[in-house]
Design an enzyme around this catalytic site. Structure first.
Site: not given
Ligand code: FAD
Length: 521
Positions: A153, A266, A90
């Site tokens: 997240d 957030e 990723h």
């Protein structure tokens, strides 16, 4: 054997007889796992960013630390082979690739460790470096009712991959990044040694590897701190038109003691418009309750801000008590009246929220098949107003066709002994420009805009660092690490003196003479 591999390395350019060579190498390495020749279509030559494609010589699925050790030792006996651990690929800029080298697919080791422990009365879980955080979540919550304290997240990332960077989400203001929430690691160093390390046992390796961009060792096991998992989460979004009010409330919330704030804080910036994917209609959590745009003050500019909050509770709590506590906390905030949205979801559902977005993006074909020129930065509180004015309000006021995250973190929750570097100020913001390339737009233009933002930060003298850094030159790396550069180089000399590991980070170069050579102090 070395001679055989040297021959393969040389012949590789001409694509000669690789299949035969794979079996020769596999036998000679005495791998328990498997090995495949690398080609341009193999997953080891790609990553989520989709900006680079770099062909490895071999892709290896190890069975565990012993296999990994064999591979690293093997590379060390050649003149130029490098080794990259690949988590879930990723990365954005080829950080988990090894051109002409050996890529180790850590996912094949995901089930090697999964052990629950109690040490001095506190719960921990030992997990594989190749395990996904999503699996850690499901195992811990369903089997033990426990959960790690600090998350990312998105949970489709590996434990070893995020610990090599930092691992940040809306809990980090309280518990620090994931690198501050592990107490022991098993690591295969660049010398091929399998070493257990912690704050007291081989501490230089332990802290070096945490945030070490894969430079000092491959994490094969991590001991993660746990705490009781809540059952439910009240998930809330509130909108601001003024940046100063947004930051004042966000900073207030992250500075409060536990019990006097939310459990997750957030935020994000979004264009002030009616675009269903990026504008105001995309903000409410409950699609049945749209925001009325008439609530937006006349004075609002081209972008708006959203604070995203979560409050944990258990099934046995009365909802009226939850309502009272949440109302009291929200009552101290100055968001735009009428622009509040909330839903109650299970804790697991909340933590898997980005997986839902992933499923949608996959269905729309913009997850796997298009590039993602993402940019992540840490920007000090002292410079965040300037950053907002220049970057969000001016350069990016149409958005980035994806989330633009911004939320505060506290430097005191980060361990200075780790390899991660953050800005100087106590409060700094993570800024994440999670771009999805719009149809008809060239990815080069977006990459150039990222470069323009970085250049502006440097020229303005901002107190900032890149998160998940990617640099082309040694001067940039030295500036990135600042006065930590010599410690980083010393750690490299101790744990990977031949510069075998993580070549895709482009920090150190392996050269035939067996040294760190080209990266001067
Ligand atoms: P890879 O990309 O495969 O590897 C990253 C680097 O670590 C490479 O240099 C690799 O060689 C090295 N490495 C991999 N495994 C190991 C290991 N076991 N030991 C040593 N080195 C290793 N980050 C956050 O902090 N918070 C987020 O909320 C967040 N959300 C994300 C959402 C998405 C959709 C994406 C694409 C990324 C997100 N990230 C986030 C970034 C993420 O932390 C990085 O991509 C990170 O690299 C982890 O990804 P990975 O496990 O696939 O590692």
């Amino acid at each position: 054997m070395i001679a055989c591999l040297e021959r393969i390395v040389h012949e590789n350019d001409a694509e000669c007889k690789l299949d035969d060579d794979v079996s020769t190498v596999s036998k000679s390495l005495e791998l328990q796992g498997s090995i495949e020749s690398g080609d341009v279509s193999c997953s080891a030559s790609k990553d989520f960013g989709g900006l680079y494609s770099i062909k490895p010589l071999f892709s290896i699925k190890p069975s565990g630390a012993e296999d990994i050790s064999r591979v690293v030792k093997f590379a060390s006996r050649t003149s130029n082979l490098t080794v990259a651990a690949r988590g879930n690929g990723h990365s954005i800029n080829g950080q988990a690739m090894a051109g002409g080298g050996l890529v180790i697919d850590m996912r094949s080791t995901e089930e090697n460790h999964f052990e629950f422990l109690t040490i001095n009365g506190s719960p921990y879980i030992d997990v594989s470096g190749g395990a996904l955080w999503e699996d850690v979540l499901t195992h811990c919550v369903s089997r033990f009712g426990l959960a790690p304290r600090s998350w990312t997240d998105y949970l489709g990332l590996t434990v070893g991959g995020t610990l090599s960077n930092a691992g940040v989400s809306g809990q980090a203001f309280r518990y620090g990044p994931q690198t501050s929430n592990v107490t022991e690691l098993e690591v295969v160093t660049g010398k091929g040694e399998i070493t257990v390390c912690s704050e007291t046992l081989n501490p230089e390796l332990f802290f070096g590897v945490l945030g070490g961009l894969g430079q000092f060792g491959i994490i094969t096991r991590a001991r993660v701190k746990l705490q009781p998992a809540p059952d439910m989460v009240r998930w809330i979004r509130v909108v601001y038109s003024e940046f100063e009010e947004f930051t004042r409330d966000a900073e207030f919330l992250v500075s409060q003691k536990e019990g006097e704030s939310f459990d997750y804080v957030e935020g994000f910036v979004f264009p002030n418009g009616d675009d269903p994917f990026n504008g105001l209609p995309s903000v409410p959590l409950d699609p049945a309750h749209e925001f009325n745009p008439s609530h937006i003050p006349q004075t609002a500019g081209l972008v708006l801000y959203c604070l995203e909050l979560a409050f944990h509770y258990s099934d046995s709590d009365h909802l009226s008590t939850v309502d009272t506590v949440v109302s009291r906390l929200l009552g101290r905030l100055g968001f735009v009246e009428g622009l509040k949205s909330e839903v109650d979801v299970s804790y697991t559902e909340f933590l898997l929220r980005v997986k839902r977005a992933e499923e949608q993006a996959k269905a729309n074909g913009c997850w796997d098949s298009s590039p993602h020129p993402w940019l992540n930065l840490f920007v000090s509180k002292s410079d965040i107003v300037n950053f907002d004015r220049t970057v969000f309000k001016t350069m990016l006021n149409d958005g980035v066709n994806g989330p633009m995250l911004i939320y505060p973190l506290l430097r005191s929750k980060w361990d200075d002994r780790s390899s991660v570097v953050v800005p100087e100020g106590e409060i700094f913001y993570i800024v994440a420009l999670l771009r999805f390339v719009p149809k008809g737009q060239s990815v080069e233009k977006l990459v150039a805009q990222n470069q323009e933002i970085i250049k502006w930060c440097i020229e303005e003298g901002l107190d900032f660092k890149l998160y998940l850094p990617h640099y082309q030159s040694i001067e940039d790396w030295k500036r990135h690490f600042g006065n930590r550069w010599s410690r980083f180089v010393d750690r490299k000399a101790s744990f990977d003196p031949m510069a075998i590991l993580a070549p895709g980070q482009n920090i150190f170069t392996r050269e035939p003479s067996n040294a760190i050579i080209s990266r001067d102090l």
